[in-house]
Design an enzyme around this catalytic site. Structure first.
Site, PDB file in Angstrom:
ATOM      1  N   HIS A  55      -2.437  10.546   5.598  1.00 42.94           N
ATOM      2  CA  HIS A  55      -3.555   9.632   5.881  1.00 42.94           C
ATOM      3  C   HIS A  55      -3.207   8.370   6.754  1.00 42.94           C
ATOM      4  CE1 HIS A  55      -2.067   6.489   3.040  1.00 42.94           C
ATOM      5  NE2 HIS A  55      -3.019   5.493   3.260  1.00 42.94           N
ATOM      6  N   LEU A  72       0.839  -1.314   0.073  1.00 42.52           N
ATOM      7  CA  LEU A  72      -0.048  -0.013  -0.026  1.00 42.52           C
ATOM      8  C   LEU A  72       0.906   1.112   0.149  1.00 42.52           C
ATOM      9  CD1 LEU A  72      -2.741  -1.331   2.624  1.00 42.52           C
ATOM     10  CD2 LEU A  72      -2.876  -1.041   0.172  1.00 42.52           C
ATOM     11  N   SER A  73       0.438   2.473  -0.094  1.00 41.10           N
ATOM     12  CA  SER A  73       1.150   3.505  -0.169  1.00 41.10           C
ATOM     13  C   SER A  73       1.872   3.746   1.061  1.00 41.10           C
ATOM     14  CB  SER A  73       0.276   4.924  -0.640  1.00 41.10           C
ATOM     15  OG  SER A  73      -0.827   5.023   0.188  1.00 41.10           O
ATOM     16  N   GLU A  74       1.225   3.455   2.347  1.00 42.80           N
ATOM     17  CA  GLU A  74       1.850   3.542   3.698  1.00 42.80           C
ATOM     18  C   GLU A  74       1.231   2.386   4.586  1.00 42.80           C
ATOM     19  OE1 GLU A  74       2.818   7.977   2.243  1.00 42.80           O
ATOM     20  OE2 GLU A  74       0.842   6.852   2.820  1.00 42.80           O
ATOM     21  N   THR A  75       2.133   1.853   5.552  1.00 41.87           N
ATOM     22  CA  THR A  75       1.804   1.210   6.465  1.00 41.87           C
ATOM     23  C   THR A  75       2.307   1.701   7.897  1.00 41.87           C
ATOM     24  OG1 THR A  75       1.858  -0.979   5.292  1.00 41.87           O
ATOM     25  CG2 THR A  75       2.238  -1.111   7.350  1.00 41.87           C
TER      26      THR A  75
END
Length: 297
Positions: free
Chosen positions: A84, A49-52
């Site tokens: 986010h 994903l874009s971030e974790t």
């Protein structure tokens, strides 16, 4: 006997949306104590994903004073701040117990997230970002050369300007929704330009919107694709809007993003003008849990 398997509880949230399968996805790991930096990076790559985010609890007294320690990873690197993931992790920490505020201790510092509950509406969370730093204003011809756009594609009334609330974004206003929807950018050349010009990413905006209630339509392109919602960039843009009269001081306005990806996101922003400074940047929205599970290590 073999090594005992570790099981890490996690959940996935869609952030900046109240509806599942919209907004920007985020994986949240609830207890990352004992997980090494290298493992965190590998898990983020696995999530893809874009971030974790990884919640690293400490003793209650420290958490009351400094907030809950949270680390943010992309598939490639650890970030000092991202919007986010901050909002989604605060929703995950708040959980079912409610409460009006959750404070995160991020690499960029202490970031509080306040929650608003109104009958008949989903819970709304709003983070306060660190005060903005305004960088350079860019020459339109230089940005046109770096991106492959035409000079006439840019909004002539607003500056292209780098702003940071932890990560520097170059807010790039375009003249129309049509130009923004058909956007094609030479990202390699743009990255080379930004390396010499105080920026990390270009955040493209237009004052023409799909939703009449929105103040700006936004897109964030990068080498691996497009981001459906970029809370850190939205905070920088809130400061930029107040500085240049696109929004009034303390006026909460809507930025729409992710529309072209069929992941519509609703990012609510505001910032205040105090004397000659822009301060108190706030970025908010909804978030919804869509998946819960465990990762085995």
């Amino acid at each position: 006997m073999g090594k005992q398997q570790r099981r890490l509880a996690m959940a996935q949230w869609d952030v900046f949306s109240a509806k599942p399968l919209e907004g920007n996805s985020l994986a949240v790991f609830f207890d990352a104590r004992g997980v090494s930096d290298a493992e965190m990076q590998s898990i983020a790559k696995e999530m893809n994903l874009s971030e974790t985010t990884f919640i690293c609890h400490s003793d209650p007294a420290t958490e009351r004073e400094r907030g809950v320690r949270v680390r943010i990873f992309t598939v490639e690197e650890e970030l000092p701040f991202a919007g986010h993931p901050t909002l989604g992790t605060a929703f995950a920490l708040r959980g079912d117990r409610g409460g009006q505020e959750v404070t995160l201790d991020l690499n960029v510092g202490r970031v509080p997230v306040r929650f608003e509950e109104t009958d008949g509406h989903p819970v709304f969370g709003e983070m306060t970002q660190v005060d903005p730093k305004f960088g350079m204003q860019h020459d339109r011809e230089a940005v046109a050369r770096a991106t492959g756009l035409r000079v006439e594609d840019f909004d002539p009334a607003l500056p292209i300007e780098t702003v940071s609330t932890g990560v520097p974004f170059t807010v790039t206003p375009l003249k129309s929704l049509a130009v923004l929807q058909k956007l094609r950018v030479d990202l390699h050349r743009a990255s080379e330009y930004l390396e010499k010009a105080e920026g990390k990413f270009l955040y493209f905006v237009a004052r023409e919107t799909v939703d009449p209630a929105a103040r700006l339509h936004a897109r964030m392109l990068f080498n691996n694709g497009e981001d459906p919602a970029t809370g850190s960039a939205a905070g920088c843009t809130a400061a930029w809007m107040v500085a240049h009269g696109v929004a009034a001081s303390d006026e909460r306005v809507l930025i729409e993003q992710g529309v072209e990806m069929q992941r519509p996101s609703r990012i609510f922003v505001r910032a205040a003008r105090r004397d000659n400074r822009i301060v108190n940047v706030r970025v908010g929205g909804n978030a919804i849990e869509v998946l819960r599970g465990e990762v085995f290590l």
